[in-house]
Motif scaffolding. Structure first.
Motif, PDB file in Angstrom:
ATOM      1  N   ALA A   1      -2.262  69.609  39.451  1.00  0.00           N
ATOM      2  CA  ALA A   1      -0.817  69.677  39.741  1.00  0.00           C
ATOM      3  C   ALA A   1      -0.123  70.580  38.730  1.00  0.00           C
ATOM      4  O   ALA A   1       0.779  71.352  39.069  1.00  0.00           O
ATOM      5  N   LEU A   2      -0.584  70.543  37.491  1.00  0.00           N
ATOM      6  CA  LEU A   2      -0.035  71.433  36.472  1.00  0.00           C
ATOM      7  C   LEU A   2      -0.387  72.876  36.791  1.00  0.00           C
ATOM      8  O   LEU A   2       0.463  73.773  36.762  1.00  0.00           O
ATOM      9  N   ASP A   3      -1.633  73.106  37.167  1.00  0.00           N
ATOM     10  CA  ASP A   3      -2.071  74.482  37.446  1.00  0.00           C
ATOM     11  C   ASP A   3      -1.317  75.081  38.625  1.00  0.00           C
ATOM     12  O   ASP A   3      -0.833  76.207  38.560  1.00  0.00           O
ATOM     13  N   VAL A   4      -1.129  74.293  39.685  1.00  0.00           N
ATOM     14  CA  VAL A   4      -0.406  74.810  40.855  1.00  0.00           C
ATOM     15  C   VAL A   4       1.058  75.047  40.498  1.00  0.00           C
ATOM     16  O   VAL A   4       1.663  76.045  40.897  1.00  0.00           O
ATOM     17  N   ALA A   5       1.617  74.150  39.683  1.00  0.00           N
ATOM     18  CA  ALA A   5       3.014  74.354  39.243  1.00  0.00           C
ATOM     19  C   ALA A   5       3.129  75.641  38.440  1.00  0.00           C
ATOM     20  O   ALA A   5       4.027  76.454  38.663  1.00  0.00           O
ATOM     21  N   ASN A   6       2.192  75.863  37.526  1.00  0.00           N
ATOM     22  CA  ASN A   6       2.222  77.096  36.735  1.00  0.00           C
ATOM     23  C   ASN A   6       2.170  78.328  37.627  1.00  0.00           C
ATOM     24  O   ASN A   6       2.814  79.335  37.348  1.00  0.00           O
ATOM     25  N   LYS A   7       1.411  78.233  38.717  1.00  0.00           N
ATOM     26  CA  LYS A   7       1.271  79.392  39.610  1.00  0.00           C
ATOM     27  C   LYS A   7       2.502  79.608  40.495  1.00  0.00           C
ATOM     28  O   LYS A   7       2.661  80.635  41.118  1.00  0.00           O
TER      29      LYS A   7
ATOM     30  N   ALA B   1      11.954  77.590  38.928  1.00  0.00           N
ATOM     31  CA  ALA B   1      10.897  76.587  38.824  1.00  0.00           C
ATOM     32  C   ALA B   1      10.833  75.675  40.036  1.00  0.00           C
ATOM     33  O   ALA B   1       9.980  74.796  40.103  1.00  0.00           O
ATOM     34  N   TRP B   2      11.766  75.839  40.998  1.00  0.00           N
ATOM     35  CA  TRP B   2      11.799  75.004  42.210  1.00  0.00           C
ATOM     36  C   TRP B   2      11.833  73.530  41.773  1.00  0.00           C
ATOM     37  O   TRP B   2      12.456  73.188  40.788  1.00  0.00           O
ATOM     38  N   TRP B   3      11.142  72.648  42.517  1.00  0.00           N
ATOM     39  CA  TRP B   3      10.895  71.287  42.014  1.00  0.00           C
ATOM     40  C   TRP B   3       9.404  71.248  41.741  1.00  0.00           C
ATOM     41  O   TRP B   3       8.603  71.170  42.665  1.00  0.00           O
ATOM     42  N   PRO B   4       8.988  71.332  40.466  1.00  0.00           N
ATOM     43  CA  PRO B   4       7.582  71.620  40.144  1.00  0.00           C
ATOM     44  C   PRO B   4       6.640  70.414  40.131  1.00  0.00           C
ATOM     45  O   PRO B   4       5.457  70.570  39.873  1.00  0.00           O
ATOM     46  N   GLY B   5       7.178  69.210  40.368  1.00  0.00           N
ATOM     47  CA  GLY B   5       6.283  68.072  40.548  1.00  0.00           C
ATOM     48  C   GLY B   5       6.012  67.259  39.294  1.00  0.00           C
ATOM     49  O   GLY B   5       6.675  67.404  38.270  1.00  0.00           O
ATOM     50  N   THR B   6       4.992  66.403  39.391  1.00  0.00           N
ATOM     51  CA  THR B   6       4.696  65.429  38.342  1.00  0.00           C
ATOM     52  C   THR B   6       4.480  66.079  36.978  1.00  0.00           C
ATOM     53  O   THR B   6       4.867  65.534  35.959  1.00  0.00           O
ATOM     54  N   ARG B   7       3.860  67.267  36.980  1.00  0.00           N
ATOM     55  CA  ARG B   7       3.609  67.952  35.705  1.00  0.00           C
ATOM     56  C   ARG B   7       4.607  69.089  35.494  1.00  0.00           C
ATOM     57  O   ARG B   7       4.376  70.023  34.720  1.00  0.00           O
ATOM     58  N   GLY B   8       5.744  69.009  36.169  1.00  0.00           N
ATOM     59  CA  GLY B   8       6.698  70.115  36.131  1.00  0.00           C
ATOM     60  C   GLY B   8       7.163  70.494  34.741  1.00  0.00           C
ATOM     61  O   GLY B   8       7.202  71.683  34.395  1.00  0.00           O
ATOM     62  N   GLY B   9       7.466  69.501  33.907  1.00  0.00           N
ATOM     63  CA  GLY B   9       7.948  69.803  32.553  1.00  0.00           C
ATOM     64  C   GLY B   9       6.898  70.518  31.728  1.00  0.00           C
ATOM     65  O   GLY B   9       7.203  71.416  30.936  1.00  0.00           O
ATOM     66  N   ASP B  10       5.639  70.163  31.943  1.00  0.00           N
ATOM     67  CA  ASP B  10       4.552  70.869  31.231  1.00  0.00           C
ATOM     68  C   ASP B  10       4.463  72.321  31.672  1.00  0.00           C
ATOM     69  O   ASP B  10       4.328  73.231  30.864  1.00  0.00           O
ATOM     70  N   ALA B  11       4.582  72.528  32.985  1.00  0.00           N
ATOM     71  CA  ALA B  11       4.467  73.905  33.508  1.00  0.00           C
ATOM     72  C   ALA B  11       5.606  74.772  32.974  1.00  0.00           C
ATOM     73  O   ALA B  11       5.390  75.903  32.528  1.00  0.00           O
ATOM     74  N   ILE B  12       6.813  74.230  32.974  1.00  0.00           N
ATOM     75  CA  ILE B  12       7.963  74.998  32.491  1.00  0.00           C
ATOM     76  C   ILE B  12       7.803  75.297  30.997  1.00  0.00           C
ATOM     77  O   ILE B  12       7.964  76.430  30.543  1.00  0.00           O
ATOM     78  N   ALA B  13       7.428  74.285  30.242  1.00  0.00           N
ATOM     79  CA  ALA B  13       7.278  74.489  28.787  1.00  0.00           C
ATOM     80  C   ALA B  13       6.158  75.480  28.494  1.00  0.00           C
ATOM     81  O   ALA B  13       6.314  76.405  27.679  1.00  0.00           O
ATOM     82  N   GLN B  14       5.046  75.347  29.192  1.00  0.00           N
ATOM     83  CA  GLN B  14       3.913  76.260  28.956  1.00  0.00           C
ATOM     84  C   GLN B  14       4.268  77.690  29.346  1.00  0.00           C
ATOM     85  O   GLN B  14       3.801  78.652  28.753  1.00  0.00           O
ATOM     86  N   THR B  15       5.142  77.828  30.331  1.00  0.00           N
ATOM     87  CA  THR B  15       5.554  79.171  30.744  1.00  0.00           C
ATOM     88  C   THR B  15       6.569  79.727  29.747  1.00  0.00           C
ATOM     89  O   THR B  15       6.464  80.868  29.315  1.00  0.00           O
ATOM     90  N   LEU B  16       7.517  78.907  29.320  1.00  0.00           N
ATOM     91  CA  LEU B  16       8.524  79.387  28.350  1.00  0.00           C
ATOM     92  C   LEU B  16       7.859  79.843  27.060  1.00  0.00           C
ATOM     93  O   LEU B  16       8.269  80.835  26.460  1.00  0.00           O
ATOM     94  N   TYR B  17       6.808  79.178  26.639  1.00  0.00           N
ATOM     95  CA  TYR B  17       6.145  79.519  25.369  1.00  0.00           C
ATOM     96  C   TYR B  17       4.915  80.406  25.569  1.00  0.00           C
ATOM     97  O   TYR B  17       4.120  80.577  24.656  1.00  0.00           O
ATOM     98  N   GLY B  18       4.757  80.970  26.778  1.00  0.00           N
ATOM     99  CA  GLY B  18       3.732  81.993  26.998  1.00  0.00           C
ATOM    100  C   GLY B  18       2.319  81.481  27.156  1.00  0.00           C
ATOM    101  O   GLY B  18       1.371  82.267  27.225  1.00  0.00           O
ATOM    102  N   ILE B  19       2.133  80.172  27.191  1.00  0.00           N
ATOM    103  CA  ILE B  19       0.778  79.625  27.443  1.00  0.00           C
ATOM    104  C   ILE B  19       0.392  79.962  28.881  1.00  0.00           C
ATOM    105  O   ILE B  19      -0.748  80.239  29.197  1.00  0.00           O
ATOM    106  N   ASN B  20       1.383  79.959  29.752  1.00  0.00           N
ATOM    107  CA  ASN B  20       1.212  80.392  31.146  1.00  0.00           C
ATOM    108  C   ASN B  20       2.053  81.651  31.347  1.00  0.00           C
ATOM    109  O   ASN B  20       3.226  81.693  30.971  1.00  0.00           O
TER     110      ASN B  20
END
Ligand code: GLC
Length: 747
Positions: free
Chosen positions: A385-391, A549-568
């Motif tokens: 769910a995190l990976d799909v959110a990141n994508k 970020a749409w509604w990114p789901g259960t791991r949405g906050g992780d995906a947003i944070a990982q994207t803001l800090y360049g992990i994704n």
């Protein structure tokens, strides 16, 4: 990136392998024989009972009918129940049904598992922004595995309604504006839910909805009138539905709307004509929630009995919650308004689905409490769910590379959704947890930034409420920061069903708050949490970066944070146009040229052009658009020939280089333009895409093939065929690409 891809592939294949262990050797007769013998024993009341679906009270997804579902189950009047979940509850209802029905025909349990069951993935519009068919299929596969473990046999998904009007709240559930992308995603979702073997106990029936053209509701007002030519219906709105038939979908749902005067639920041309006769669909068709009854206010049925006759004669097999087939069909039969053959056909289709799920062999095969505990919220599902959110995240603006953030920067996180864990899983979130299980942006950032002096969190304002008493605190935090991140958007219920908006700005005083923050003279990054394209002209001018970020789901906050800090590194591309303002709607990339095309500002001196005089006529962000933290450059675009005939294929190749500082993914898109046809053709049509990964400095050549098959359309004679003539072919990372070559299709 590659390692993650391998992990996901392993997860996808493991979902199939595990289920195989549960597959029992069939103990009962072959389907045809079994069902014929069963139907020979059934009374007409029992056959009609199979055509009846009532809602349990797990979730309310429409106007509640007066019929008590428990009482009806006990009378053996029910073939299916929706909105009942968990192993315990569905087993209880199944037991009640089996103990009270003469022939012990199992109940079929349906539920809206749209983008996850408990582990919630991004809303479908967000997933569609990934343009990643494997990721989308895996998401549906996991949703099916969890739902099946939870006692659910059937999901009312995928929703495949093409939509060009972001005022319509249900754009959140679909794949956006494009027929080609929508068709590919629809196919992938059905394959994800159903797999290739429904007898496995981690696959469920899919349901293609809402048949048809529900997304073309006038003015984006839900349930509103749809009126269009058969050519537009067949060319723009129907292909994603057909794609799901090609994928083997077992059920369809008719839509609430009328099409050119005939409600879908009573539309013989659509259901019996196109779906069952032309496409040879052998599954069953269910109405939408009381959709049959609604033919009365439509002014198409004079009463419930008439509505039932219209529906059955149109080819509708099951009545969702309406109670009409249960109460009226027998009388209609006695009056000769419907035939026993029609009732038998509908009943057989439904029994076949139950048979293929293995429910006759074991009505409780989806009721394993141990499996329910083991399967739901599996770590690999949450990671997927995190990976799909990141994508799915789309970077819309990034001036001066203000993103990605650096860990040493002091960042003030503000906005009404900065700590939200309720809305973040979006609408139609099935049994997703809204009470703390989903990861908020604040939680995701805290997992990355250990030095807490570098981060602060303050809402500042509400989503809609114009309260101003929190603004100063947020401003004070922002004054002490190097960078401001504003997490803003809608409530989850401001999109989805019955959630049309006439104004699609950021609601409330969020924009006012941004203007206050802007006065501090610090970089501001706007993160959007929303279920539809919004009108963001002011934000585009005044924000330094914008991340959708749409509604990114259960791991949405992780995906947003990982994207803001360049992990994704964000790789999403818009599946739907963002207009500058509501007045431009409908605005979409594959429009017609008209006889007076407006060719941009160069035409501004020309009065007599098809344009608005009070706005820049381009969209704010076009279909297929999305930035990356790296740069992709396209070169050496070639075609294998400047001419093909009807049996040849044209090869189009282009080289893409990652010329930036980050590894990343790019969605390489291919468009064609048929310059002259027996009817006018869109200025561009998506006909291919490939999502590729490039390490920084790496380059790849991408190849597409085009044949006459790809160039077909409904010509003046309404025949679906390609016509000889001149074509343009485009490649690029957005529909606005101007990288173009030409070729001719010759007889
Ligand atoms: C709702 C929706 C439909 C959903 C159904 C069952 O009204 O229109 O998408 O699947 O009812 O909940």
């Amino acid at each position: 990136m590659k390692f993650k891809a391998v992990l996901l592939l392993l997860l996808a294949s493991s979902l199939t392998v595990n289920a195989q262990k549960d597959k029992k050797k069939s103990q009962i007769k072959p389907r045809k024989e079994f069902i014929s013998e069963l139907m020979a024993k059934m009374t007409i009341d029992e056959k009609i009972g199979q055509l009846v679906q009532f809602t349990a009270d797990g979730t309310i997804t429409g106007p509640v009918s007066g019929d008590n579902y428990i009482e009806q189950i006990k009378k053996g009047n029910v073939g299916s129940i929706l909105n009942a979940t968990t192993v315990k509850y569905t087993a209880e209802l199944q037991k009640m049904n089996l103990e009270n029905s003469r022939l012990k025909i199992p109940l079929l349990f349906g539920y809206d598992v749209i983008h996850g069951y408990r582990t919630i993935f991004p809303i479908t519009l967000g997933e569609s922004a990934s343009w990643d068919l494997k990721a989308v299929e895996l998401s549906a596969k996991i949703a099916a595995a969890e739902a099946a473990a939870g006692g659910v046999h059937w999901t009312f998904a995928p929703m495949v309604d093409i939509a060009r009007d972001p005022r319509w709240g249900r754009v959140s559930e679909g794949a956006g504006e494009d027929t080609y992308l929508g068709s590919k995603l629809a196919f992938a979702r059905v394959r994800g839910f159903q797999g290739t073997d429904l007898s496995l106990n981690n696959t469920i029936l899919a349901c293609t909805k809402h048949f048809a053209a529900y997304g073309a509701a006038e003015a984006g007002r839900d349930y509103n009138t749809v009126d269009m030519s058969e050519r537009v219906l067949r060319e723009t709105y129907l292909p994603p539905f057909k794609a799901t038939v090609d994928a083997g979908v077992r059920t369809f749902m008719t839509s609430f709307n009328e099409i050119s005067g005939v409600p879908a639920t009573g539309n013989k041309f659509l259901v019996n004509g196109i779906l069952k006769d032309e496409w040879k669909f052998d599954g069953f068709v269910v109405t939408d929630y009381t959709g049959m009854n609604e033919m009365i206010p439509h002014g198409f049925a004079k009463d419930e009995k008439h509505a039932g006759e219209l529906a059955l004669n149109a080819g509708v097999d099951m009545d969702m919650v309406g109670g009409i087939y249960m109460k009226q069909l027998k009388k209609s039969l006695s009056e000769g308004k419907v035939t026993e053959a029609q009732i038998n056909d509908a009943c057989r289709r439904i029994l076949e689905a139950k048979y293929d799920l293995g429910l006759f062999e074991d009505p409780y095969r989806y009721n394993d409490a141990k499996r329910e505990k083991e399967v739901i919220y599996k770590k690999e599902y949450l990671d997927a769910a995190l990976d799909v959110a990141n994508k799915s995240l789309v970077l819309l603006k990034n001036s001066n590379n203000v993103l990605p953030l650096k860990k040493e920067q002091k960042v003030a996180f503000v906005g009404p959704l900065v700590s939200d864990e309720f809305n973040i899983i979006g609408s139609w979130a099935a049994s997703g947890d809204r009470n703390g299980f989903a990861v908020s942006v604040e939680e995701g950032v805290n997992k990355i930034i250990t030095d807490k002096s570098k981060i602060s969190f303050a809402k500042g304002v509400e989503i809609v409420d114009a309260k101003r008493d929190m603004i100063q605190n947020a401003i004070n935090n922002a004054k002490n920061a190097d960078v401001i991140v504003a997490v803003m958007g809608e409530f989850e219920n401001m999109s989805g069903e019955a959630a049309s908006r006439t104004n699609i700005d950021l609601p409330g005083i969020q924009k006012e708050f941004l203007a206050e923050l802007k006065k501090l003279g610090k970089p501001i990054i706007l993160v959007l949490l929303n279920g539809r394209p919004l009108t963001l002209e002011w934000e585009d001018k005044n924000m330094d970066a914008i991340l959708e970020a749409w509604w990114p789901g259960t791991r949405g906050g992780d995906a947003i944070a990982q994207t803001l800090y360049g992990i994704n590194n964000p790789s999403g591309k818009l599946p739907m146009t963002f207009p500058r303002n509501v007045g431009q709607i409908p605005i979409y990339y594959n429009h017609k040229n008209t006889g007076r095309p407006y060719l941009g500002t160069a035409d501004n001196e020309q009065k007599y052009k098809s344009r608005y005089i009070d706005v820049d006529n381009s969209p704010l962000y076009e279909f297929g658009y999305g930035l990356s933290y790296t740069k992709f450059s396209y070169s050496n675009f070639k075609v294998s020939s400047n001419q093909i005939n009807f049996s040849q294929k044209l090869k189009a190749t282009v080289e893409i280089a990652n010329t930036g500082n980050y590894d990343g993914e790019e969605v390489v898109q291919l468009y064609i333009h048929d310059k002259v046809g027996s009817v006018t053709r869109p200025v561009k049509e998506l006909k291919g895409f490939q999502k590729i990964f490039l390490k920084k400095g790496e380059k790849k050549t991408v190849e597409f093939e085009i044949s006459a098959e790809d160039l077909k359309f409904y010509g003046i004679d309404m025949q679906f065929a390609a016509e000889p003539g001149d074509f343009e072919v485009f490649v690029g990372g957005t529909s606005a690409t101007t990288m173009k070559l030409e070729f001719e299709l010759v007889k």
